[in-house]
Structures are given as C-alpha cells and as structure tokens.
Design a protein around this motif. Structure first.
Motif, short mmCIF file in Angstrom:
data_model
loop_
_atom_site.label_atom_id
_atom_site.label_comp_id
_atom_site.label_asym_id
_atom_site.label_seq_id
_atom_site.Cartn_x
_atom_site.Cartn_y
_atom_site.Cartn_z
N PHE A 22 35.64 32.09 -18.67
CA PHE A 22 34.46 31.82 -18.18
C PHE A 22 33.82 33.40 -17.59
O PHE A 22 34.45 33.73 -16.70
N PRO A 23 32.83 33.81 -18.03
CA PRO A 23 32.22 35.04 -17.55
C PRO A 23 31.51 34.57 -16.20
O PRO A 23 30.99 33.65 -16.01
N LEU A 24 31.97 35.67 -15.11
CA LEU A 24 31.54 35.51 -13.83
C LEU A 24 30.64 36.64 -13.50
O LEU A 24 31.06 37.77 -13.52
N GLY A 25 29.34 36.17 -13.06
CA GLY A 25 28.54 37.41 -12.51
C GLY A 25 28.34 38.54 -13.39
O GLY A 25 28.54 38.63 -14.62
N ARG A 47 28.69 43.95 -11.08
CA ARG A 47 28.95 43.88 -9.71
C ARG A 47 29.83 42.93 -9.03
O ARG A 47 30.12 42.83 -7.82
N GLY A 48 29.96 41.86 -9.96
CA GLY A 48 30.75 40.62 -9.60
C GLY A 48 29.81 39.82 -8.69
O GLY A 48 30.29 38.75 -8.39
N ASP A 49 28.37 39.60 -8.97
CA ASP A 49 27.69 38.74 -8.56
C ASP A 49 27.75 37.47 -9.31
O ASP A 49 27.84 37.71 -10.42
N ALA A 50 27.70 36.40 -8.55
CA ALA A 50 27.73 35.31 -9.21
C ALA A 50 26.44 34.33 -8.89
O ALA A 50 26.29 34.45 -7.59
N PRO A 51 25.98 33.58 -9.73
CA PRO A 51 24.84 32.59 -9.07
C PRO A 51 25.36 31.61 -7.80
O PRO A 51 26.50 31.23 -7.93
N THR A 65 28.29 30.28 -15.00
CA THR A 65 28.61 30.87 -16.09
C THR A 65 27.25 31.92 -16.54
O THR A 65 26.25 31.39 -16.48
N VAL A 66 27.61 33.12 -16.59
CA VAL A 66 26.39 34.07 -16.67
C VAL A 66 26.37 34.81 -18.19
O VAL A 66 25.45 35.39 -18.70
N GLY A 67 27.16 34.45 -19.06
CA GLY A 67 27.29 35.07 -20.47
C GLY A 67 28.05 33.88 -21.16
O GLY A 67 28.34 32.74 -20.70
N PRO A 68 28.44 34.14 -22.52
CA PRO A 68 28.86 32.95 -23.33
C PRO A 68 30.16 32.81 -22.77
O PRO A 68 30.89 33.47 -22.52
N LEU A 69 30.57 31.30 -22.96
CA LEU A 69 32.08 30.89 -22.62
C LEU A 69 32.60 30.95 -23.74
O LEU A 69 32.29 30.78 -24.85
N ARG A 70 33.82 31.32 -23.67
CA ARG A 70 34.69 31.71 -24.95
C ARG A 70 35.80 30.70 -24.99
O ARG A 70 36.53 30.35 -23.96
N VAL A 71 36.09 30.29 -25.99
CA VAL A 71 37.09 29.16 -26.27
C VAL A 71 38.04 29.63 -27.18
O VAL A 71 37.64 30.45 -28.42
#
Length: 174
Positions: free
Chosen positions: A68-71, A74-78, A95-101
């Motif tokens: 799961f990409p986060l923020g 700068r490490g910001d997350a929604p 998730t702010v970018g593509p989720l990877r499996v």
C-alpha cells in the motif's frame, strides 16, 4: 513515497485461496478501503487468481504480499472520512498510488497467459487474462529459486466491462 507491506504465507493447498481472499479483504478494510469499492473487488479477484496459479501449478507454498503506497514523499496521507450507513469506521482509502499485489512461488517457470477459448464451461485458462483486464500493469521476475508475479491496480479502479471491446456490428453480420 512510503509503502506499507503486509504478507501472508500460503500453504500448498487449493483451500488456501479462500483464506488468501479473506485476508486480502481484511487488510484492505484495515487500510481504509471500502470493501465494496471497485479497487477492493479487483484486488480480491486478482489475489484469488494469482494465489490459485501459485498453489495449483507448483504444488508448493507461496507468499502473498500487498503493498500500500502511503502519502507523498513527505509522508503525508489523506485524512480519514467518516463511514456512511453500514460502513461505520470505514475510511476513505489512504492509498495515493497504485496498490501492488505480489505472489512469490517456488517455480522458475514463467507465467504464460492462456486463453480458455469459446468453451464457456472451462474452469481454467482465464486467470492471467483477468489480471491483464483488471490491472494497470503486471509482470514477473525471477526471485531466488522461484519467481514473483506482481500487478498494480490504481486507487481509482473502475469495474471492468468485459463487453466494452466487443465489435457488436461485426458479430451481427452473417
């Protein structure tokens, strides 16, 4: 960008596919993804297909990983949003970018999409076709004594329309 990685060891038993689906659903929910969101449905289906391929075709254990990409950098997350009726505590996806499996298995054999063809009763041959349809991109690479198959699904995934590419005019002609 920060990434949260969670993984599950999967035994070499086809019954493990159901456990992998349940685990993926719970990780998505824990991450704030609405279980009815298109990305959740796509991730669970892709997990099912990739884990099935790993345990059925190798007969050996596998490892399922969700990334799961986060923020941003700068490490910001929604921020979380309140859940609606029936979704108390379910937040907006962080998730702010593509989720990877990723699924790692002990086989060095490259995955090869097969086509089930016109046999609507066929029970196999559609897995990687579904992965291609549902994911933004997918691939594989050698990993130790086996391989790792991966795919990425964007957070704004839309339900796939398998009939969108059908040429209805051509089919209607004799």
């Amino acid at each position: 960008m920060q990434v949260l990685q969670v993984q599950l060891a999967v035994r070499a038993d086809p019954a493990e596919v159901g456990r992998a689906r349940r685990w993926a659903r719970s990780r998505l929910l824990n991450h704030g993804v609405d279980p009815d969101a298109p990305i959740a449905e796509a991730v669970v289906l892709v997990v099912s297909e990739l884990v099935t391929n790993a345990v059925v075709h190798t007969g050996r254990p596998a490892v399922l990983r969700l990334c799961f990409p986060l923020g941003d950098h700068r490490g910001d997350a929604p921020a979380a949003s309140p859940g609606g009726p029936g979704n108390e505590g379910v937040r907006e996806a962080a998730t702010v970018g593509p989720l990877r499996v990723e699924v790692a298995d002990a086989s060095e054999v490259a995955p090869a999409p097969r086509h089930a063809g016109a046999d609507v009763d066929a029970t196999n041959g559609r897995g990687l076709e579904l992965v291609e349809l549902l994911c933004d991109r997918w691939g594989w690479y050698p990993d130790g004594t086996g391989k790792r198959v991966w795919c990425e699904i964007s957070p704004d995934a839309r339900p796939a329309d398998p009939l969108a590419a059908v040429d209805w005019v051509a089919l209607a002609q004799p």
